[in-house]
Design an enzyme around this catalytic site. Structure first.
Site, PDB file in Angstrom:
ATOM      1  N   GLY A 163      -1.789   2.473  -9.192  1.00  0.00           N
ATOM      2  CA  GLY A 163      -2.872   3.037  -8.409  1.00  0.00           C
ATOM      3  C   GLY A 163      -4.234   2.409  -8.551  1.00  0.00           C
ATOM      4  CD  GLU A 164      -5.051   0.543  -5.413  1.00  0.00           C
ATOM      5  OE1 GLU A 164      -5.180   1.306  -4.442  1.00  0.00           O
ATOM      6  OE2 GLU A 164      -4.039  -0.153  -5.604  1.00  0.00           O
ATOM      7  N   GLY A 203       0.097  -8.067 -13.471  1.00  0.00           N
ATOM      8  CA  GLY A 203       0.028  -8.549 -14.858  1.00  0.00           C
ATOM      9  C   GLY A 203       1.373  -8.483 -15.563  1.00  0.00           C
ATOM     10  CG  HIS A 207      -4.991   3.107   0.018  1.00  0.00           C
ATOM     11  ND1 HIS A 207      -6.036   2.597  -0.708  1.00  0.00           N
ATOM     12  CD2 HIS A 207      -4.000   2.188  -0.074  1.00  0.00           C
ATOM     13  CE1 HIS A 207      -5.698   1.432  -1.207  1.00  0.00           C
ATOM     14  NE2 HIS A 207      -4.471   1.159  -0.831  1.00  0.00           N
TER      15      HIS A 207
END
Lengths: 343, 343
Positions: free
Chosen positions: B103-104, B176, B35
């Site tokens: 990712g975020e 998903g 991160h």
């Protein structure tokens, strides 16, 4: 006195052996290159320097590791550099330095980035150095969120949740006037790659600018890379120095050549042996080494990194330790000192 | 069986202690997050994972280290990821794995990047995985230069001059359907973050797609992250699990919130305690832990990484080693195996 670890010429394992020996031999600091592509095709390496630095710090006890240099222009985002070097400094407190420069096409263009003119690259580097210093600069008492709205980089409420544990020094490479000025304004020291006389000219601009900017120029580090190939056999010494032939292509830092095969080809046809002999000290003489290092200190450099491309590197380090090192005072041998010393 | 090292929750030094203990306790592999910003503001960390991996590999003997996950979308260029992990694998052969995901926002937006919709991020990830595999795939006999003209990335005559020393496994995170399909097409394995029943559904899509693509699905790794907070004191166990509250904000992976203060604030107001108890096993019971891990193996997972957020992590690792580990066969305990095993 510092040691130079060339990630383009040697395997990571060999470099670990070299720096371990260098630490034993009295070198206090190592500068190490940071490339995607090397300067040469045949037998070259493309080690990822940040990983190697962690391994090298684990394999040594006190050695400082500084990049020479990291380009914060395209492939590395300045905030990622800030995060990575902060983490290195947390694991190895006070043993990490960041050398910055505006890069070379061979490390950026293969990754799909354009290669603009030197001025634009320098402008990016200037923004990057500000961002890195701001991200590192967070106090324990403030929230430490950084915003930066530059021409090239945008930083929005970014914070290093693992800040550095010490004040990491930032040095900046310069061969020309503009870069030397930026280094004097924004960095903790200058890195030069030229022989003493030419390097002295860059140093002069650096010092004058620092003074004009109201900075204490004696508090800034002045770093020279001293290139040498040493052997009892001159021809062998010359041969191993030719790995660096492409660094001597005219205006190579502005060139957009990024394929090491092309660099090698162009170097082989355009760079004569004579030019190598001017840029790299090819020598069988210990006195030559002592004299060259003295020259750097006399011109005003505070730290000399010995970039050896000798045929037998371990042998070179041992020779250097026994026969060259003792000629220099503790200050000139040490790292991280702040005032100029002549031998 | 794998151990999970959370770079957002612990200092690098603590994590080194944890993985050293984990190796001693019989864990063969560690997955570790990657991160820029953490999921929480108070008391959080932002360690640079790649540096830590080198330090952790130096501090252990056999432990494998895999990222969970690295996002090759904006802040890290895929070719830089390829270079870095190749170098890790050269220094620590066969002990490095690359987990990828799209990712975020919190790791990309603070660095000035836009945060597009999930489809575009997945498309970038798909290109990145191809680039990384091509750069790694160079044989010793060919020249190994890669060209890639994608929608998002351009690679021009790029070569890793320090290629990996083994075939580095690439795993891909999916929650998903679309991501599970891409993982089945391009990766060596799936990473899931959900409780066993839901994770099983993603695994089903993964397996079906792999079969349709003509891949040997049994040769692919199926990885589950099992989240647990264990203590003899239930309230203490619950308390330390609340660090992960923000990961449970509705649609958080599509959210553009990137400031950990905002994530924390939103989590505190929108995520009830009940939701934490559903996502993380808060328990005082060893049998609960055994049962949960069995559930993952039964559904078809081949490897379970134990992500503990227990109040006393060293105590947890020792308890796990003595009381949970022996319930599982050698295959289920080991790493890098290729066929599904139930306990």
């Amino acid at each position: 006195m510092g040691y130079w670890a060339a990630q383009e010429q040697y395997s990571m394992q060999d470099l670990l052996k070299f720096v371990t020996e260098a630490e034993k031999s009295g070198f206090a600091t190592t500068m190490t290159s940071d490339h995607f592509h090397p300067w040469w095709h045949d037998g070259a390496f493309g080690n990822f320097t940040w990983i190697w630095m962690a391994a090298a710090a684990e394999n040594t006890k006190r050695m400082q590791f500084v990049t020479g240099v990291t380009a914060p222009v395209y492939r590395y985002h300045p905030a990622i550099i800030a995060q990575a070097f902060a983490s290195l400094d947390v694991l190895y407190p006070g043993r990490i330095g960041l050398g910055l420069g505006s890069g070379e096409a061979m490390n950026e263009a293969p990754l799909g980035f354009d290669w603009p003119r030197a001025r634009a690259r320098l402008a990016r580097t200037k923004e990057a150095i500000q961002i890195i210093k701001e991200l590192w600069g967070q106090g324990v008492d403030d929230e430490g969120f950084v915003n930066f709205n530059g021409e090239y980089f945008l930083i929005r409420d970014a914070k290093l949740y693992t800040p550095p544990s010490t004040k990491i020094p930032v040095y900046m490479a310069a061969t020309g006037k503009q870069a030397a000025k930026v280094a004097a304004q924004y960095s903790d020291g200058l890195i030069t790659y030229l022989p003493a006389a030419e390097a002295g000219k860059v140093l002069h601009i650096f010092d004058a600018t620092a003074e004009k900017e109201g900075r204490d120029k004696d508090s800034l580090e002045k770093i020279a890379e001293y290139k040498v190939s040493f052997s009892e056999d001159y021809d062998e010494a010359f041969k191993s120095a030719t790995f660096w032939r492409a660094t001597l292509i005219k205006n190579v830092f502005d060139s957009d050549i990024s394929d090491p095969r092309s660099l090698q080809q162009k170097a082989e046809s355009k760079v004569p042996d004579e030019k190598i002999k001017q840029a790299i000290q090819i020598t069988t003489s210990i006195e030559d080494c002592i004299k060259s290092i003295e020259d750097y200190f006399k011109v005003g450099f505070t730290r000399v990194y010995v970039h050896s491309t000798s045929p037998d590197e371990i042998k070179f380090i041992q020779m250097f330790s026994k026969k060259v090192m003792p000629h220099f005072s503790i200050e000139a041998r040490g790292s991280r000192k702040t005032t100029a010393t002549s031998a």
